[in-house]
Design a protein around this motif. Structure first.
Motif, PDB file in Angstrom:
ATOM      1  N   ILE A 134       0.842  -1.201   0.000  1.00  0.00           N
ATOM      2  CA  ILE A 134       0.000   0.000   0.000  1.00  0.00           C
ATOM      3  C   ILE A 134       0.875   1.248   0.000  1.00  0.00           C
ATOM      4  O   ILE A 134       1.845   1.353   0.754  1.00  0.00           O
ATOM      5  N   ASP A 135       0.494   2.185  -0.830  1.00  0.00           N
ATOM      6  CA  ASP A 135       1.178   3.482  -0.895  1.00  0.00           C
ATOM      7  C   ASP A 135       0.597   4.359   0.208  1.00  0.00           C
ATOM      8  O   ASP A 135      -0.522   4.863   0.098  1.00  0.00           O
ATOM      9  N   THR A 136       1.354   4.537   1.277  1.00  0.00           N
ATOM     10  CA  THR A 136       0.857   5.287   2.442  1.00  0.00           C
ATOM     11  C   THR A 136       0.849   6.794   2.204  1.00  0.00           C
ATOM     12  O   THR A 136       0.311   7.530   3.027  1.00  0.00           O
ATOM     13  N   SER A 137       1.377   7.248   1.088  1.00  0.00           N
ATOM     14  CA  SER A 137       1.377   8.697   0.819  1.00  0.00           C
ATOM     15  C   SER A 137      -0.046   9.209   0.579  1.00  0.00           C
ATOM     16  O   SER A 137      -0.299  10.396   0.700  1.00  0.00           O
ATOM     17  N   ARG A 138      -0.975   8.330   0.276  1.00  0.00           N
ATOM     18  CA  ARG A 138      -2.356   8.738   0.046  1.00  0.00           C
ATOM     19  C   ARG A 138      -3.186   8.689   1.334  1.00  0.00           C
ATOM     20  O   ARG A 138      -4.384   8.918   1.307  1.00  0.00           O
ATOM     21  N   TYR A 139      -2.536   8.379   2.440  1.00  0.00           N
ATOM     22  CA  TYR A 139      -3.218   8.254   3.724  1.00  0.00           C
ATOM     23  C   TYR A 139      -2.852   9.443   4.603  1.00  0.00           C
ATOM     24  O   TYR A 139      -1.827  10.098   4.400  1.00  0.00           O
ATOM     25  N   THR A 140      -3.678   9.683   5.594  1.00  0.00           N
ATOM     26  CA  THR A 140      -3.310  10.710   6.581  1.00  0.00           C
ATOM     27  C   THR A 140      -2.132  10.164   7.375  1.00  0.00           C
ATOM     28  O   THR A 140      -1.895   8.941   7.417  1.00  0.00           O
ATOM     29  N   GLU A 141      -1.440  11.057   7.999  1.00  0.00           N
ATOM     30  CA  GLU A 141      -0.281  10.646   8.779  1.00  0.00           C
ATOM     31  C   GLU A 141      -0.690   9.676   9.879  1.00  0.00           C
ATOM     32  O   GLU A 141      -0.018   8.676  10.130  1.00  0.00           O
ATOM     33  N   GLU A 142      -1.823   9.943  10.504  1.00  0.00           N
ATOM     34  CA  GLU A 142      -2.320   9.095  11.583  1.00  0.00           C
ATOM     35  C   GLU A 142      -2.690   7.701  11.078  1.00  0.00           C
ATOM     36  O   GLU A 142      -2.331   6.694  11.691  1.00  0.00           O
ATOM     37  N   ALA A 144      -1.650   6.265   8.284  1.00  0.00           N
ATOM     38  CA  ALA A 144      -0.441   5.615   7.774  1.00  0.00           C
ATOM     39  C   ALA A 144       0.362   5.029   8.932  1.00  0.00           C
ATOM     40  O   ALA A 144       0.884   3.908   8.845  1.00  0.00           O
ATOM     41  N   GLU A 145       0.420   5.755  10.036  1.00  0.00           N
ATOM     42  CA  GLU A 145       1.134   5.274  11.216  1.00  0.00           C
ATOM     43  C   GLU A 145       0.425   4.049  11.804  1.00  0.00           C
ATOM     44  O   GLU A 145       1.069   3.075  12.203  1.00  0.00           O
ATOM     45  N   ALA A 146      -0.902   4.079  11.826  1.00  0.00           N
ATOM     46  CA  ALA A 146      -1.677   2.938  12.331  1.00  0.00           C
ATOM     47  C   ALA A 146      -1.418   1.707  11.472  1.00  0.00           C
ATOM     48  O   ALA A 146      -1.263   0.587  11.993  1.00  0.00           O
ATOM     49  N   LEU A 147      -1.356   1.916  10.148  1.00  0.00           N
ATOM     50  CA  LEU A 147      -1.079   0.797   9.243  1.00  0.00           C
ATOM     51  C   LEU A 147       0.319   0.254   9.495  1.00  0.00           C
ATOM     52  O   LEU A 147       0.512  -0.963   9.608  1.00  0.00           O
ATOM     53  N   CYS A 148       1.299   1.139   9.590  1.00  0.00           N
ATOM     54  CA  CYS A 148       2.685   0.702   9.840  1.00  0.00           C
ATOM     55  C   CYS A 148       2.800  -0.034  11.177  1.00  0.00           C
ATOM     56  O   CYS A 148       3.496  -1.049  11.276  1.00  0.00           O
ATOM     57  N   ALA A 171      -5.547 -14.206  14.548  1.00  0.00           N
ATOM     58  CA  ALA A 171      -6.830 -13.676  14.076  1.00  0.00           C
ATOM     59  C   ALA A 171      -6.989 -12.217  14.482  1.00  0.00           C
ATOM     60  O   ALA A 171      -7.456 -11.391  13.683  1.00  0.00           O
ATOM     61  N   GLU A 172      -6.582 -11.882  15.703  1.00  0.00           N
ATOM     62  CA  GLU A 172      -6.655 -10.490  16.165  1.00  0.00           C
ATOM     63  C   GLU A 172      -5.758  -9.597  15.315  1.00  0.00           C
ATOM     64  O   GLU A 172      -6.143  -8.478  14.959  1.00  0.00           O
ATOM     65  N   ALA A 173      -4.563 -10.066  15.014  1.00  0.00           N
ATOM     66  CA  ALA A 173      -3.637  -9.266  14.194  1.00  0.00           C
ATOM     67  C   ALA A 173      -4.199  -9.067  12.797  1.00  0.00           C
ATOM     68  O   ALA A 173      -4.097  -7.981  12.215  1.00  0.00           O
ATOM     69  N   ILE A 174      -4.816 -10.103  12.240  1.00  0.00           N
ATOM     70  CA  ILE A 174      -5.435  -9.992  10.929  1.00  0.00           C
ATOM     71  C   ILE A 174      -6.553  -8.960  10.967  1.00  0.00           C
ATOM     72  O   ILE A 174      -6.648  -8.093  10.081  1.00  0.00           O
ATOM     73  N   ALA A 179      -8.500  -3.564   9.619  1.00  0.00           N
ATOM     74  CA  ALA A 179      -9.073  -2.293  10.074  1.00  0.00           C
ATOM     75  C   ALA A 179      -8.167  -1.121   9.695  1.00  0.00           C
ATOM     76  O   ALA A 179      -8.650  -0.027   9.398  1.00  0.00           O
ATOM     77  N   ALA A 180      -6.871  -1.368   9.695  1.00  0.00           N
ATOM     78  CA  ALA A 180      -5.910  -0.313   9.373  1.00  0.00           C
ATOM     79  C   ALA A 180      -5.790  -0.098   7.871  1.00  0.00           C
ATOM     80  O   ALA A 180      -5.279   0.919   7.421  1.00  0.00           O
ATOM     81  N   GLU A 181      -6.260  -1.045   7.095  1.00  0.00           N
ATOM     82  CA  GLU A 181      -6.122  -1.008   5.639  1.00  0.00           C
ATOM     83  C   GLU A 181      -6.878   0.144   5.014  1.00  0.00           C
ATOM     84  O   GLU A 181      -7.894   0.603   5.274  1.00  0.00           O
TER      85      GLU A 181
END
Length: 181
Positions: A134-142, A144-148, A171-174, A179-181
């Motif tokens: 995923i290109d995180t540049s299209r996400y808000t900083e918050e 993108a950080e949650a995804l990372c 399963a929880e991590a998935i 949710a972060a996606e």
């Protein structure tokens, strides 16, 4: 035959042979020795055959276990390997008692039960790879950080040697990564 009944037979046989070899044995001594031997023969008690079916089945199940499919618990794997070797040794022993057969079958079953099956992390690893693209540049900083953070946590989890009982963590991590996606 049981040890006690065979011992009585062997003693009666020894006494009968002494009488037979004696040149001075009376008819009464011969008759008594013959009667004692006959009674000892009647008193022989057969040892019931040892039932090894449960042990054979337990060995078959244990041999089907691939240790690489279980978490790296060296003590559990060593105990399992020893129990399997002990079980095979008892199975090969023609004079093993029912108690010995039952004991090693139970020990092998217990050792097999102590092994912890590895959790399947295939889906977790696939989602990690997908989310890393995923290109995180299209996400808000918050976000993108949650995804990372979700990816980092999932990678740490994927690196662990987890058992099936800990599959809930996967399963929880998935769920967190989705949710972060």
């Amino acid at each position: 035959y049981t040890e006690a009944s065979y011992r009585a037979f062997a003693e009666a046989l020894r006494q009968a042979r002494e009488v037979e070899e004696s040149d001075s044995a009376s008819q009464q001594e011969i008759d008594i020795a013959a009667a004692n031997l006959s009674e000892a023969i009647k008193g022989l008690v057969r040892i019931p055959p040892v039932d090894q079916d449960a042990l054979r089945e337990e060995i078959t199940q244990a041999e089907a276990c691939r240790l690489e499919d279980y978490v790296d618990d060296l003590d559990a794997k060593a105990a399992f390997s020893k129990a399997l070797a002990d079980a095979k040794a008892v199975l090969a022993n023609d004079t093993a008692s029912q108690e010995a057969v039952d004991a090693v079958a139970k020990a092998l079953a217990d050792a097999r039960a102590a092994l912890k099956k590895r959790a399947d992390k295939t889906e977790l690893k696939a989602i990690i790879q997908k989310l890393k693209q995923i290109d995180t540049s299209r996400y808000t900083e918050e976000s993108a950080e949650a995804l990372c953070n979700a990816i980092s946590a999932a990678e740490a989890l994927a690196a662990q040697d987890l058992s099936v009982k800990e599959a809930g963590l996967i399963a929880e991590a998935i769920d967190r990564m989705r949710a972060a996606e």
